[in-house]
Design a protein around this motif. Structure first.
Motif, PDB file in Angstrom:
ATOM      1  N   VAL A 233      27.535  31.385  35.014  1.00 38.77           N
ATOM      2  CA  VAL A 233      27.439  32.612  35.805  1.00 38.77           C
ATOM      3  C   VAL A 233      28.113  33.769  35.077  1.00 38.77           C
ATOM      4  CG1 VAL A 233      28.043  33.693  37.994  1.00 38.77           C
ATOM      5  CG2 VAL A 233      27.441  31.267  37.929  1.00 38.77           C
ATOM      6  N   GLU A 234      27.449  34.909  35.139  1.00 39.42           N
ATOM      7  CA  GLU A 234      28.044  36.119  34.589  1.00 39.42           C
ATOM      8  C   GLU A 234      28.688  36.899  35.737  1.00 39.42           C
ATOM      9  OE1 GLU A 234      26.598  40.382  32.905  1.00 39.42           O
ATOM     10  OE2 GLU A 234      25.146  38.720  32.854  1.00 39.42           O
ATOM     11  N   ILE A 235      29.894  37.423  35.480  1.00 37.74           N
ATOM     12  CA  ILE A 235      30.578  38.198  36.524  1.00 37.74           C
ATOM     13  C   ILE A 235      30.460  39.681  36.180  1.00 37.74           C
ATOM     14  CG2 ILE A 235      32.789  38.652  37.645  1.00 37.74           C
ATOM     15  CD1 ILE A 235      31.804  35.890  38.243  1.00 37.74           C
ATOM     16  N   ARG A 236      30.003  40.449  37.159  1.00 39.10           N
ATOM     17  CA  ARG A 236      29.963  41.899  36.976  1.00 39.10           C
ATOM     18  C   ARG A 236      30.911  42.533  37.972  1.00 39.10           C
ATOM     19  NH1 ARG A 236      23.501  42.455  36.673  1.00 39.10           N
ATOM     20  NH2 ARG A 236      23.224  41.385  34.675  1.00 39.10           N
ATOM     21  N   ARG A 237      31.606  43.539  37.540  1.00 37.00           N
ATOM     22  CA  ARG A 237      32.593  44.170  38.426  1.00 37.00           C
ATOM     23  C   ARG A 237      32.211  45.628  38.650  1.00 37.00           C
ATOM     24  NH1 ARG A 237      34.875  40.736  35.001  1.00 37.00           N
ATOM     25  NH2 ARG A 237      36.399  39.202  35.736  1.00 37.00           N
ATOM     26  N   GLU A 238      32.115  46.024  39.893  1.00 36.14           N
ATOM     27  CA  GLU A 238      31.927  47.444  40.232  1.00 36.14           C
ATOM     28  C   GLU A 238      33.049  47.799  41.186  1.00 36.14           C
ATOM     29  OE1 GLU A 238      27.969  47.862  41.796  1.00 36.14           O
ATOM     30  OE2 GLU A 238      27.077  46.841  40.058  1.00 36.14           O
ATOM     31  N   LEU A 239      34.230  48.070  40.578  1.00 37.63           N
ATOM     32  CA  LEU A 239      35.424  48.177  41.407  1.00 37.63           C
ATOM     33  C   LEU A 239      35.855  49.625  41.577  1.00 37.63           C
ATOM     34  CD1 LEU A 239      37.396  45.225  39.777  1.00 37.63           C
ATOM     35  CD2 LEU A 239      35.836  45.168  41.728  1.00 37.63           C
ATOM     36  N   ALA A 240      36.366  49.939  42.731  1.00 38.41           N
ATOM     37  CA  ALA A 240      36.849  51.311  43.015  1.00 38.41           C
ATOM     38  C   ALA A 240      38.147  51.541  42.243  1.00 38.41           C
ATOM     39  CB  ALA A 240      37.075  51.466  44.509  1.00 38.41           C
ATOM     40  N   PHE A 241      38.325  52.780  41.714  1.00 42.01           N
ATOM     41  CA  PHE A 241      39.526  53.069  40.929  1.00 42.01           C
ATOM     42  C   PHE A 241      40.775  53.115  41.793  1.00 42.01           C
ATOM     43  CE2 PHE A 241      36.355  54.855  37.956  1.00 42.01           C
ATOM     44  CZ  PHE A 241      36.741  54.144  36.850  1.00 42.01           C
ATOM     45  N   ASP A 242      40.614  53.724  42.942  1.00 41.66           N
ATOM     46  CA  ASP A 242      41.808  54.065  43.720  1.00 41.66           C
ATOM     47  C   ASP A 242      41.921  53.219  44.985  1.00 41.66           C
ATOM     48  OD1 ASP A 242      39.534  55.000  44.755  1.00 41.66           O
ATOM     49  OD2 ASP A 242      40.297  56.954  45.379  1.00 41.66           O
ATOM     50  N   LEU A 243      41.578  51.954  44.837  1.00 42.76           N
ATOM     51  CA  LEU A 243      41.632  51.116  46.038  1.00 42.76           C
ATOM     52  C   LEU A 243      43.095  50.893  46.435  1.00 42.76           C
ATOM     53  CD1 LEU A 243      39.339  49.692  47.665  1.00 42.76           C
ATOM     54  CD2 LEU A 243      40.207  47.567  46.673  1.00 42.76           C
ATOM     55  N   PRO A 244      43.453  51.236  47.657  1.00 40.62           N
ATOM     56  CA  PRO A 244      44.860  51.050  48.031  1.00 40.62           C
ATOM     57  C   PRO A 244      45.185  49.573  48.255  1.00 40.62           C
ATOM     58  CG  PRO A 244      43.586  51.874  49.882  1.00 40.62           C
ATOM     59  CD  PRO A 244      42.648  51.815  48.722  1.00 40.62           C
ATOM     60  N   LYS A 245      46.438  49.255  48.153  1.00 35.99           N
ATOM     61  CA  LYS A 245      46.853  47.885  48.460  1.00 35.99           C
ATOM     62  C   LYS A 245      46.756  47.683  49.971  1.00 35.99           C
ATOM     63  CE  LYS A 245      49.801  46.982  44.558  1.00 35.99           C
ATOM     64  NZ  LYS A 245      51.115  46.562  44.086  1.00 35.99           N
ATOM     65  N   ILE A 246      46.562  46.428  50.331  1.00 38.89           N
ATOM     66  CA  ILE A 246      46.472  46.175  51.774  1.00 38.89           C
ATOM     67  C   ILE A 246      47.566  45.204  52.182  1.00 38.89           C
ATOM     68  CG2 ILE A 246      43.988  46.607  51.875  1.00 38.89           C
ATOM     69  CD1 ILE A 246      43.631  43.544  51.993  1.00 38.89           C
TER      70      ILE A 246
END
Lengths: 313, 604
Positions: free
Chosen positions: B456-469
């Motif tokens: 499996v190939e993993i692709r990441r489309e992650l938000a830059f400024d995601l706050p911690k929860i």
């Protein structure tokens, strides 16, 4: 060192460091080839004669078992060894049934064990590719007709299995049945047996020891083992020590078993006709296992030896 | 359903059969009307009496004791009416009683026939008797007429002959003996002989007289015959037979009724027993029902309990899979670290030898000249030379560097895995803590690397400024691992298209984050989709999955006050979206909210 030419070994693993290490280890003893994938390995095989191939199981594109199965099909003289840390029951059984591997090695390996195993494999491998000395006994062609047709020995204490096996084989082959190790030895001494169909446990006793002893002394006796959910380590031990030729998973499917047994019978005849081929059935040398062989088995073996000479000499 | 119906029909038929038999038996034993029977008997008795009296009356009429014929005629209407009554009563009583009627009716008919004959005979007797009586009464006056007309000359002889005829005839009518008929005939013949010699007028009178006397005799004879016939007419016997037969049949009737009564009793007893048995069965099955109910309640309790265990064991199973993966992950570096060290140990031997030889050589060189043994020096020098060549020729030193670097790399890999394990479980942290979603995803991916590798190939489309929860990191990581594992398992093993898992994160509104895990696997079939969050539901083969993974994931997200959404298209892939609040939020407790909080399932 006795060989005039270094044996040629091909290591296949997707982990670069493992390959490096193996190269360093064996560079002085053998002519070492390496490949990091199955496809690459096949490419090398196409151009170079290889005596032994040692492959990992989990690799991208092609698994080790798939690779060894291809090798078995196209380069049957290349001795096949699986070297893996991944013990998946299906893969292990596949390595025997499809890849007809010579040895199964586990990662991390024991330095001495891998050296002895590869030495063994290299010797056998070189023997296979050597064209010359065919040790067919003189006049064997004439004898073949006179010799009794080899039968099948079924060592199983379950009546249901027995009926199924007979149903699968009965028509073309003579099936002798024993429900204990002692009974099996008696039958082996009395009749010409080419193939043994056997359970991992019979009458509460492990058959591994018997099979190892038999295979060590009579490499031409081919074994088909019936398995259900055997422990993976146990299967690996059986591969290396008892040189199981085929595993037939339970519940028994007559068609599959019949195929396995007829292949085993062919293998048996091949062993009788070609001494080089017998080397492929060499068992691993187990230190300290020869000693505790029960006297019953030893006596049985003696009786068998006499019979075997009569049969094959 | 069909069998059920069949069974019901059979039961109904059997019930109807039993009831029918009962009705039949009741009919068979229904009470006999004894009054009717008594009436028949008394009728028979009356008839017999009347018959006997009648016979007497006839005799009396004959002997003249009765002045008139009335007594002879009077029983007729009585007999007739009684006869009719008897016939109707008999028919009424015996009809429908099978053979009995068939045996009695012929007897009755026989009697009636006899009685008809008797009536006819009596009628004839009546008319004969009246003729006789008239003739007899007229005979003396006829004799007197003959004597009066007769010539006196012959008077004595004539008187004597006429008297003789008269006396003989009267004697005969008085005692009608067959022998007397000859005497009368004789007397008449004698008189007729006398008449031949007499004048015609007298002879004519004598002929009339003689004929008259003969008529008397004939009527008397006829009367006798009729009486004889009457006497042999067995009406009394017929009546007796009828009465006997009636009595006999009545007796039989009573006996058979008694038998049927016994049968009825036995049948009723059997029915009662059967009823009792059914009642017992009913009680037993109620008892069984109660017991089964108890067992069910108990096993329900046990099931509840074991569900708790199963949730635990799903955790353990997930843990087991993870451990196996990690073991394999560690195994590969471990294999070459171990191999490397073993090779190094072997390689050290010639190096150590070189060191020892060089030390010896140096010592030799440092010795004063007079102490130096040339030959020995040569040997040591040779040995030193050989070691040097051995070490440099086999590239030992180059390799050692490489091998050591590999070994250290392997150890680094192992320590990286250990760090990730620690990060994943976060057991060293408080249960609820600050959690960087991206770190959680990465450590989960590392743990699943064994599973993902090569497939499996993993692709990441992650938000830059995601706050911690604020959450329980180990639980959220468990959810990630579960969904990623499912995604990998949804990839068909043999297909051209490579497997891709896309991880997407984004802020959702002001106070939430959205995490999407998308695969391009086989998707979830529409019939499976509603069940994926059900406990124990699994499409994996037995032993491969507990079916608790998504159910637990759902619960975890719910307890965090978040949501889990599924969007799937068979053949294209599935997206699991997890919505989590930034801060801890009390999970809504009310039932309504829980229902509203069901997973949102979308099938494209």
């Amino acid at each position: 060192m006795t060989a005039p030419q270094k044996a040629r070994i091909l290591f296949v693993d997707d982990e670069e460091r493992i390959i490096n290490l193996l190269r360093v280890m064996f560079r002085n003893t053998y002519e070492v080839f390496t490949a990091s994938s199955g496809a690459q390995a096949l490419e090398i095989l196409r151009h170079e004669p290889i005596d032994v191939i040692v492959s990992d199981q989990r690799m991208p594109g092609m698994t080790g078992v798939q690779l060894l199965a291809k090798v078995c099909q196209h380069w049957p003289h290349t001795v096949r060894v699986l070297l893996t840390g991944y013990a998946d029951q299906e893969a292990i059984l596949g390595s025997v049934n499809d890849g007809q591997i010579f040895r199964y090695l586990t990662k991390p390996w024991d330095q001495d064990a891998i050296r002895t195993t590869l030495a063994d494999a290299a010797e056998v491998g070189q023997m296979q590719s050597r064209p010359a000395p065919i040790v067919t006994p003189p006049g064997s062609a004439g004898r073949a007709a006179a010799a009794p047709v080899a039968g099948v020995l079924l060592l199983d204490d379950s009546e249901d299995d027995c009926a199924l096996v007979r149903q699968a084989l009965g028509a073309e082959l003579t099936v002798y049945r024993a429900d204990s190790v002692a009974g099996a030895l008696q039958l082996l001494a009395r009749h010409a047996i080419g193939v043994m169909v056997c359970e991992a446990r019979v009458g509460g006793a492990d058959t591994g020891q018997l099979l190892h002893a038999l295979k060590t002394h009579f490499p031409a006796l081919i074994t088909v083992m019936l398995t259900d959910h055997t422990d993976a380590d146990e299967v690996v031990r059986l591969i290396n020590q008892a040189r199981i030729y085929r595993f037939a998973s339970k519940p028994i499917r007559p068609a599959v078993l019949s195929l396995a047994v007829s292949a085993a019978m062919k293998e048996h005849l091949r062993c009788l006709g070609d001494a080089r081929h017998v080397a492929l059935h060499r068992t691993v040398r187990v230190a300290g296992l020869d000693a505790p062989v029960p006297s019953g088995i030893l006596q049985g073996l003696k009786a068998m030896t006499a019979r075997w000479r009569l049969f094959s000499a | 359903m069909i069998t059920m119906n069949k069974r019901t029909w059979v039961n109904l038929l059997v019930g109807a059969g039993l009831a029918l038999v009962l009705a039949l038996l009741v009919d068979k034993t229904s009470d006999v009307n004894h009054a009717e029977y008594g009436e028949i008997s008394s009728l028979l008795r009356q008839l017999k009496q009347i018959d006997a009296e009648w016979n007497v009356d006839v005799l009396r009429s004959k002997t003249g004791l009765n002045a008139s014929y009335d007594p002879v005629a009077s029983p007729l209407p009585v007999i007739e009416s009684l006869d009719d009554l008897l016939r109707s009563k008999t028919n009424l009583f015996w009809s429908g009683r099978g053979d009995s009627g068939a045996r009695i009716v012929p007897l009755l008919d026989n009697y009636r026939q006899l009685m008809a004959s008797k009536v006819e005979l009596i009628d004839r007797f009546k008319s004969q008797h009246s003729i006789l009586r008239n003739s007899t009464r007229y005979l003396p006056s006829a004799a007197a007429e003959v004597l009066a007309a007769g010539p006196a000359a012959e008077r004595d002889g004539l008187i004597q002959a006429v008297d003789r005829v008269l006396v003989d005839t009267l004697v005969y009518t008085d005692t009608p003996d067959a022998g007397l008929v000859a005497r009368v005939d004789d007397s008449i013949a004698h008189l007729r002989k006398l008449a031949k010699a007499l004048p015609d007028a007298t002879a004519e009178r004598i002929a009339g007289y003689a004929a008259h006397a003969e008529t008397v005799v004939r009527q008397q004879q006829l009367g006798d015959r009729l009486l004889k016939q009457l006497a042999v007419l067995p009406t009394a016997r017929a009546l007796d037979e009828l009465a006997d037969m009636n009595a006999l049949e009545h007796e039989k009737l009573l006996v058979s009724q008694q038998t049927w009564r016994w049968v009825l009793v036995a049948y009723s007893a059997a029915l009662l027993v059967a009823l009792g048995w059914f009642a017992w069965r009913l009680v037993a099955s109620y008892r069984l029902l109660a017991r089964v109910n108890l067992e069910l309640t108990r096993s329900h309790d046990e099931l509840k309990e074991s569900q708790v265990h199963l949730v635990q064991s799903e955790k353990m199973s997930a843990l087991g899979q993870m451990v196996a993966g990690i073991a394999h992950e560690i195994n590969t570096p471990l294999a070459y670290v171990k191999g490397t060290f073993e090779v190094l140990r072997e390689q050290v031997v010639p190096v150590a030898q070189l060191a020892a030889n060089s030390v010896q050589f140096a010592q030799m060189l440092h010795l004063p000249n007079e102490q130096r043994d040339r030959a020995q020096l040569q040997t040591v020098a040779n040995r030193f030379d050989k070691s040097t060549r051995e070490v440099s020729g086999s590239r030992v030193m180059d390799e050692m560097g490489q091998l050591l670097a590999d070994g250290i790399h392997g150890i680094e890999q192992i320590s990286e895995i250990v760090t990730n394990l620690k990060n994943f479980s976060r057991l060293d942290r408080a249960k609820v803590s600050e959690f960087a979603v991206h770190e959680g995803l990465e450590s989960t991916l590392l743990l699943a690397r064994n599973l993902l590798k090569n497939t499996v190939e993993i692709r990441r489309e992650l938000a830059f400024d995601l706050p911690k929860i604020q959450c329980s990191p180990s639980q959220i990581n468990q959810v990630f691992l579960n969904i990623i594992t499912n995604a990998v398992h949804a990839m068909p093993a043999e297909r051209a298209e490579p497997g891709v898992i896309t991880l997407r994160t984004a802020r959702e509104g002001d106070d939430m984050v959205r995490i999407e895990i998308q695969d391009n696997g086989s998707g979830i079939p529409a019939n499976v989709l509603p069940k994926i969050f059900d406990p124990f539901y699994t499409t994996k083969p037995i032993g491969k999955g507990t079916g608790m993974g998504l159910s637990i994931s759902f619960k975890i997200i719910q307890e965090h006050g978040g949501k889990i959404l599924v969007d799937t298209e068979p053949g294209v892939g599935t997206v699991f979206s997890i919505l989590l609040p930034l801060g801890p939020r009390e999970p809504e407790k009310s039932d309504k909210a829980a229902k509203a909080d069901k997973p949102v399932l979308l099938a494209a």
